[in-house]
Design a protein around this motif. Structure first.
Motif, PDB file in Angstrom:
ATOM      1  N   LEU A 187       0.757  -1.342  -0.100  1.00  0.00           N
ATOM      2  CA  LEU A 187       0.076   0.096   0.008  1.00  0.00           C
ATOM      3  C   LEU A 187       0.861   1.276   0.118  1.00  0.00           C
ATOM      4  N   LYS A 188       0.965   1.836  -1.099  1.00  0.00           N
ATOM      5  CA  LYS A 188       1.542   3.149  -1.085  1.00  0.00           C
ATOM      6  C   LYS A 188       0.650   4.226  -1.011  1.00  0.00           C
ATOM      7  N   PRO A 189       1.222   5.214  -0.032  1.00  0.00           N
ATOM      8  CA  PRO A 189       0.405   6.337   0.275  1.00  0.00           C
ATOM      9  C   PRO A 189       0.178   7.401  -0.827  1.00  0.00           C
ATOM     10  N   ALA A 190      -1.104   7.848  -0.895  1.00  0.00           N
ATOM     11  CA  ALA A 190      -1.215   8.722  -2.117  1.00  0.00           C
ATOM     12  C   ALA A 190      -0.764  10.424  -1.854  1.00  0.00           C
ATOM     13  N   PHE A 191      -0.200  10.527  -0.709  1.00  0.00           N
ATOM     14  CA  PHE A 191       0.051  11.741  -0.134  1.00  0.00           C
ATOM     15  C   PHE A 191       0.790  11.701   0.961  1.00  0.00           C
ATOM     16  N   ILE A 192       2.111  12.236   1.212  1.00  0.00           N
ATOM     17  CA  ILE A 192       2.809  12.333   2.232  1.00  0.00           C
ATOM     18  C   ILE A 192       3.266  13.756   2.549  1.00  0.00           C
ATOM     19  N   ASP A 193       2.976  14.167   3.716  1.00  0.00           N
ATOM     20  CA  ASP A 193       3.266  15.759   4.045  1.00  0.00           C
ATOM     21  C   ASP A 193       3.617  16.061   5.547  1.00  0.00           C
ATOM     22  N   THR A 194       4.409  17.055   5.800  1.00  0.00           N
ATOM     23  CA  THR A 194       4.595  17.534   7.200  1.00  0.00           C
ATOM     24  C   THR A 194       3.962  18.812   7.188  1.00  0.00           C
ATOM     25  N   PHE A 195       3.382  19.035   8.344  1.00  0.00           N
ATOM     26  CA  PHE A 195       2.669  20.232   8.589  1.00  0.00           C
ATOM     27  C   PHE A 195       3.076  20.935   9.635  1.00  0.00           C
ATOM     28  N   ARG A 196       2.929  22.368   9.631  1.00  0.00           N
ATOM     29  CA  ARG A 196       3.277  23.066  10.864  1.00  0.00           C
ATOM     30  C   ARG A 196       2.281  23.168  12.153  1.00  0.00           C
ATOM     31  N   PRO A 197       2.686  22.404  13.175  1.00  0.00           N
ATOM     32  CA  PRO A 197       1.799  22.447  14.306  1.00  0.00           C
ATOM     33  C   PRO A 197       1.785  23.558  15.101  1.00  0.00           C
ATOM     34  N   GLY A 198       0.362  23.609  15.783  1.00  0.00           N
ATOM     35  CA  GLY A 198       0.292  24.778  17.019  1.00  0.00           C
ATOM     36  C   GLY A 198      -0.396  25.871  15.733  1.00  0.00           C
ATOM     37  N   GLN A 199      -0.877  25.584  14.888  1.00  0.00           N
ATOM     38  CA  GLN A 199      -1.604  26.916  13.996  1.00  0.00           C
ATOM     39  C   GLN A 199      -3.121  27.070  14.215  1.00  0.00           C
ATOM     40  N   GLU A 200      -3.615  28.024  13.921  1.00  0.00           N
ATOM     41  CA  GLU A 200      -5.243  28.284  14.253  1.00  0.00           C
ATOM     42  C   GLU A 200      -6.104  27.627  13.113  1.00  0.00           C
TER      43      GLU A 200
END
Length: 364
Positions: A187-200
């Motif tokens: 199973l290959k993920p369709a989308f991988i990302d790093t997001f910035r935590p603690g945002q409104e």
């Protein structure tokens, strides 16, 4: 063919061994409860002591409370206190610093130690090599990722799946372990990302997910970040199933979690056949079944049963602990030869109203 494991409940001990459980336990079984009494972990220590006392009172087991300050080098003094009290076993051990110093001396005295908290795999590996009597009544360091991967592979096969992480060490390592496990199984993920935590708000992330056609996402981040992603997906009229890890067990603020958000976690409420009676006892004692209260209760009942088996059969308590299925307030528990829980204790949970509730396991 797999050999059937015996199933033992402390209620059955008098019938099995021809004795009255109360006097046997009062005369012969004393347990040490090792947990913090002061400092930031004192509230967790209170949970351990409360759960142990609730179980011990019904079984007429005597308890000796030993403080755990979680300082380096404190383990030997803890082991000396346990042996001086003539305890037959010890439960608690919320800190690895306590275990590493205590286990060698506990091994010399043949005193099993139950940790309710420490998940470091290396410690158990060292314990097995050295012959230390350590048992883990908690998940090990790999089981959270294993359960999350199992759920994604089982329930999301064929769906466009995203793996999101918040850039922290924990979030990155958990998400990477899941990615490797999924890809090893095709199973290959369709989308991988790093997001910035603690945002409104996380509208930009949600819109990227929408553009990529993602419908299901694992989020390696804290509860509030997941709540914001769920809220923003709802605002964008996007059907998005979200799954988080154990970090989802946190206060439901400042952004409340949307119903239907999934997580893996440990069951905290009584699950045994006697759950109704135990819930009544907890209510009478004004105790909440949270944190380490139920694991401590389970640890005492397991050791009571194992001590009864050991006394009747003339075998070491550690032998009785391995391969026997014990009925506890957390449900059936079995330890393997590796002194770990034979079954992954994590369960799939879903947020409904104001609490996470267990999701029924699919039938085969």
């Amino acid at each position: 063919m797999t050999k059937a494991r015996p199933t033992i409940s402390w209620l059955a001990l008098p019938l099995l061994f021809g004795v009255t459980a109360g006097p046997l336990m009062a005369d012969e079984l004393k347990l040490a409860v090792v947990a913090p009494k002061a400092g930031p972990f004192a509230v967790l220590g209170d949970q351990v002591r409360q759960g142990a006392a609730l179980a011990a009172g019904k079984l007429s087991i005597s308890l000796v409370e030993i403080d755990e300050n979680c300082n380096e080098g404190s383990g030997q003094a803890i082991a000396e206190a346990i042996t001086a009290a003539e305890a037959k076993a010890a439960i608690g051990f919320l800190c690895s610093e306590s275990l590493t110093g205590a286990l060698p001396d506990l091994a010399k005295a043949d005193i099993p130690a139950f940790t309710l908290s420490v998940r470091w795999k290396g410690l158990m590996e060292d314990a097995l090599k050295a012959g230390w009597p350590l048992f883990r009544l908690a998940p090990n360091g790999d089981q959270e990722a294993a359960k999350l991967s199992e759920i994604i592979l089982r329930d999301w096969a064929g769906e466009p799946v995203a793996l999101l992480e918040d850039g922290t060490i924990r979030g990155r390592e958990l998400t990477e372990a899941i990615r490797i496990s999924l890809e090893e199984r095709g199973l290959k993920p369709a989308f991988i990302d790093t997001f910035r935590p603690g945002q409104e708000q996380q509208l930009a992330l949600v819109r990227r997910l929408k553009t990529a056609g993602v419908t299901h996402a694992f989020v390696g981040g804290d509860r509030n970040d997941v709540a914001i992603i769920a809220r923003d997906a709802k605002q964008e009229k996007m059907a998005l199933t979200l799954l988080g890890g154990e970090a989802m067990r946190a206060a439901d603020d400042p952004v409340p979690l949307e119903d239907g958000v999934l997580a893996v976690g440990l069951i905290e409420k009584p699950q045994a056949p006697a759950a109704t009676q135990l819930a009544t006892e907890l209510q009478a004692a004004k105790l909440e079944p949270e944190g380490y209260l139920m694991p401590a209760h389970a640890a005492v009942t397991i050791l009571a049963d194992a001590w009864g088996i050991s006394s009747a059969m003339g075998t070491p308590v550690t032998d009785a602990l391995i391969g026997t299925t014990f009925e506890t307030a957390l449900g059936p528990i079995t330890f393997g030869e590796d002194h770990e829980l034979s079954e992954n204790p994590y369960r799939l949970l879903q947020w409904q109203g104001d609490a996470f509730v267990p999701v029924a396991e699919p039938t085969q």
